[in-house]
Design a protein around this motif. Structure first.
Motif, short mmCIF file in Angstrom:
data_model
loop_
_atom_site.label_atom_id
_atom_site.label_comp_id
_atom_site.label_asym_id
_atom_site.label_seq_id
_atom_site.Cartn_x
_atom_site.Cartn_y
_atom_site.Cartn_z
N SER A 437 -34.20 0.57 4.10
CA SER A 437 -34.95 0.42 5.34
C SER A 437 -34.05 0.61 6.55
O SER A 437 -34.46 1.19 7.56
CB SER A 437 -35.60 -0.97 5.38
OG SER A 437 -36.33 -1.14 6.56
N GLU A 464 -43.46 -4.06 -5.70
CA GLU A 464 -44.16 -4.13 -4.42
C GLU A 464 -43.33 -3.50 -3.29
O GLU A 464 -43.84 -2.80 -2.43
CB GLU A 464 -44.49 -5.58 -4.07
CG GLU A 464 -45.43 -6.28 -5.03
CD GLU A 464 -44.72 -6.77 -6.29
OE1 GLU A 464 -43.48 -6.62 -6.37
OE2 GLU A 464 -45.42 -7.30 -7.19
N GLN A 467 -43.47 0.31 -3.42
CA GLN A 467 -44.71 0.85 -2.84
C GLN A 467 -44.62 0.87 -1.31
O GLN A 467 -45.01 1.84 -0.66
CB GLN A 467 -45.90 0.02 -3.31
CG GLN A 467 -46.19 0.13 -4.80
CD GLN A 467 -47.28 -0.82 -5.25
OE1 GLN A 467 -47.72 -1.70 -4.48
NE2 GLN A 467 -47.74 -0.65 -6.48
N THR A 468 -44.09 -0.22 -0.74
CA THR A 468 -43.91 -0.28 0.71
C THR A 468 -42.93 0.79 1.17
O THR A 468 -43.13 1.45 2.20
CB THR A 468 -43.39 -1.66 1.13
OG1 THR A 468 -44.28 -2.66 0.65
CG2 THR A 468 -43.27 -1.76 2.64
N ASN A 470 -42.25 3.66 -0.25
CA ASN A 470 -42.88 4.99 -0.32
C ASN A 470 -43.64 5.28 0.97
O ASN A 470 -43.58 6.38 1.52
CB ASN A 470 -43.83 5.06 -1.51
CG ASN A 470 -43.10 5.40 -2.80
OD1 ASN A 470 -42.21 6.24 -2.80
ND2 ASN A 470 -43.47 4.74 -3.88
N SER A 471 -44.36 4.28 1.45
CA SER A 471 -45.09 4.43 2.71
C SER A 471 -44.13 4.61 3.88
O SER A 471 -44.36 5.43 4.77
CB SER A 471 -45.97 3.20 2.95
OG SER A 471 -46.61 3.27 4.20
N ASP A 472 -43.01 3.86 3.84
CA ASP A 472 -42.00 3.98 4.91
C ASP A 472 -41.41 5.39 4.92
O ASP A 472 -41.13 5.94 6.00
CB ASP A 472 -40.88 2.96 4.69
CG ASP A 472 -41.36 1.53 4.90
OD1 ASP A 472 -42.43 1.35 5.52
OD2 ASP A 472 -40.66 0.60 4.45
N GLN A 474 -42.88 8.19 4.00
CA GLN A 474 -43.88 9.11 4.57
C GLN A 474 -43.88 9.03 6.10
O GLN A 474 -43.90 10.06 6.79
CB GLN A 474 -45.26 8.80 4.00
CG GLN A 474 -45.40 9.10 2.52
CD GLN A 474 -46.77 8.72 1.98
OE1 GLN A 474 -47.63 8.23 2.71
NE2 GLN A 474 -46.98 8.93 0.68
N GLU A 475 -43.85 7.81 6.62
CA GLU A 475 -43.82 7.62 8.08
C GLU A 475 -42.54 8.20 8.67
O GLU A 475 -42.56 8.80 9.75
CB GLU A 475 -43.94 6.14 8.42
CG GLU A 475 -45.29 5.53 8.08
CD GLU A 475 -45.34 4.04 8.41
OE1 GLU A 475 -44.35 3.53 8.99
OE2 GLU A 475 -46.35 3.40 8.09
N TYR A 476 -41.43 8.02 7.96
CA TYR A 476 -40.14 8.52 8.46
C TYR A 476 -40.17 10.04 8.62
O TYR A 476 -39.79 10.58 9.67
CB TYR A 476 -39.03 8.12 7.49
CG TYR A 476 -37.68 8.71 7.80
CD1 TYR A 476 -36.89 8.22 8.82
CD2 TYR A 476 -37.19 9.80 7.06
CE1 TYR A 476 -35.65 8.77 9.11
CE2 TYR A 476 -35.95 10.36 7.34
CZ TYR A 476 -35.19 9.84 8.37
OH TYR A 476 -33.97 10.40 8.64
N GLU A 478 -42.74 11.94 8.86
CA GLU A 478 -43.70 12.31 9.90
C GLU A 478 -43.03 12.26 11.27
O GLU A 478 -43.24 13.12 12.12
CB GLU A 478 -44.92 11.37 9.88
CG GLU A 478 -45.88 11.60 8.73
CD GLU A 478 -46.51 12.98 8.78
OE1 GLU A 478 -46.82 13.46 9.90
OE2 GLU A 478 -46.70 13.57 7.69
#
Length: 505
Positions: A437, A464, A467-468, A470-472, A474-476, A478
């Motif tokens: 992170s 868990e 999974q969080t 993975n979302s981070d 994608q946002e990065y 983007e």
């Protein structure tokens, strides 16, 4: 200081940091006599400054602006009849290298210090052209920087006063121009009253008038005007500030202090530092785990007190520099300063060792890399200080500039964020969610190519958290794509381009 202007210029004594000059220098006279030329040159720079910098502070626009600035400076120096010394080309090369560095990084830290370095060496370039500085020492140089800041501020309104003086030479035109200004001032309230009445009288006229202002972005209008004003007026004020400097052969000599004062202070500190250094050598460097007193673990002992040691090392550097600059020569003082300098080496070594142990346990961060870099710079600078203690003619200023320039140039082009990411990823089995992170949220896009290669299955964390993460991710990516797309031509940056290429398809 010896001025580079041709011809004989009377010398005067240095009577204060911000002394007001009674007699105009040759440079100021030339600027005043050719004020329209210098105002036009300042306007040209102001226009390029606005085009390059407004809402775009990194990219190919920076080297372009630097080239324009150097062209304007060389043109001004030629008009001022100043012979440009060869060292100026070294300063210009350094400025260009820093400006080019901005194309290859998106690190906010590097961009800020690249800009600061460009400004600093721009100052050095002008300073060396306006007066002789080869025999200056570090403290006199720092005092001159403060003096120049005051001089530039004092000359903010100089372009307007020079322009007014130029107009006074044209009496006939001056009188008519004065009446035009009076007429414009009188018309402002009248126009506002008439417009308000006409707008309220006719709805079509009101809509037409409103549509004109709808297409005007007042925020951009203000921003563009502000950048243009800073660029153009600032350029003229800087030239006038340097040109108004005293023409003197005398350096600022403040080495008149009684050495007994310094000997008293440094004697006390020397005893403390010797005791501390012996403890470092016994328990940290040689003894190891078995030599520590009861209640201490080796890792905790090694990782504590790091920043305190760095701060004390900086204090020692400043103290030794102050003593050799302010106090009269003394063999006892020299010996004490040498001991303090050697103890400072021990403190620096202790700080580096503690930090390396900390990195081994908790990986790299930008701050840890920066501190290690700074300690390396401080070590070399302390060597220059030691030489200066025993050889007063040693040019510490030039040595310090070369050291800091060389080290920072390497730091800037090395892309520390990328190095941090690569090092941490090489220890991926020990990485946690917070480590990854950190790389996503705290490192610049210089690290994106390395981050794109992270295998999340090898990161040490719960399902868990994965999974969080993975979302981070994608946002990065983007954000990476958005940064590249928003830059346009002016802000094109190779680091952003490489980061965008690394985005997973």
């Amino acid at each position: 200081m010896v001025n580079n202007y041709e011809g004989d210029i009377p010398n005067s004594d240095y009577q204060g940091l911000c002394e007001v000059m009674v007699e105009e220098t040759k440079g100021i006279k030339i600027i005043k006599e050719n004020s329209l030329f210098f105002i036009l040159l300042s306007v040209v720079f102001g226009i390029f400054c606005t085009v390059c910098l407004y809402k775009s502070l990194s990219g190919i626009n920076i080297p372009l602006l630097v080239i324009v600035w150097m062209f304007c400076c060389m043109t001004a120096l030629n008009k001022l009849e100043i012979k440009i010394p060869r060292i100026s080309y070294l300063y210009m090369t350094a400025i260009m290298l820093f400006s080019i560095s901005t194309i290859f990084t998106t690190s906010s830290f590097s961009l800020f210090f690249n800009a600061s370095s460009i400004i600093f060496f721009g100052y050095m370039l002008l300073q060396r052209n306006f007066y002789e500085t080869r025999n200056w020492q570090l403290l006199g140089f720092l005092l001159d920087i403060l003096n120049m800041i005051v001089q530039v501020i004092a000359n903010i309104f100089t372009p307007f006063s020079h322009l007014a003086a130029c107009r006074k030479k044209k009496v006939a035109k001056e009188s008519k121009f004065k009446y035009v200004i009076i007429g414009l001032i009188i018309s402002i309230p009248l126009v506002m009253i008439v417009l308000s009445l006409l707008i309220s009288a006719d709805s079509i006229f009101s809509q037409m008038f409103a549509s004109i202002f709808e297409n005007i972005n007042f925020e951009d209008l203000f921003g563009i005007s502000f950048v243009f004003g800073i660029g153009s007026i600032g350029f003229y004020a800087v030239l006038a500030g340097f040109a108004s400097q005293q023409n003197s052969d005398n350096l600022i000599n403040i080495r008149k202090g009684e050495p007994v004062i310094a000997i008293t202070v440094t004697s006390i500190l020397t005893l403390i530092y010797l005791m501390f250094s012996l403890i470092q050598i016994k328990y940290l460097f040689i003894g190891g785990v078995n030599s520590l007193p009861a209640g201490f673990t080796y890792s905790n002992y090694a990782r504590s007190g790091f920043f305190q040691l760095v701060f004390v090392s900086i204090i020692n550097f400043g103290l030794v520099l102050l003593c050799i600059s302010v106090f009269k020569e003394s063999k006892v003082l020299k010996a004490l300063l040498l001991i303090i300098s050697l103890c400072t080496y021990v403190m620096i070594a202790s700080s580096v060792y503690r930090m390396l142990l900390y990195v081994a346990a908790y990986h790299l961060t930008f701050l840890r890399v920066l501190v290690l870099w700074f300690l390396a710079v401080l070590t070399v600078l302390m060597t220059g200080i030691i030489v200066t203690i025993f050889y007063e003619k040693f040019n510490l200023l030039r040595f310090s500039l070369i050291v800091v320039l060389s080290f920072y140039m390497v730091f800037s082009y090395a892309k520390p964020d990328k190095i941090i990411a690569e090092y941490n990823i090489s220890h991926i089995n020990r990485l946690t969610y917070s480590d990854v992170s950190y790389m996503l949220n705290n490192l610049s896009y210089d690290a994106a190519p390395a981050i794109s290669k992270i295998d999340l299955s090898k990161v040490n964390m719960h399902t868990e958290s994965k999974q969080t993460l993975n979302s981070d991710f994608q946002e990065y990516f983007e954000r990476v794509k958005k940064d590249y797309n928003d830059r346009g031509i002016r802000g094109f940056n190779f680091s952003s381009y490489e980061a965008n290429k690394a985005v997973p398809k």
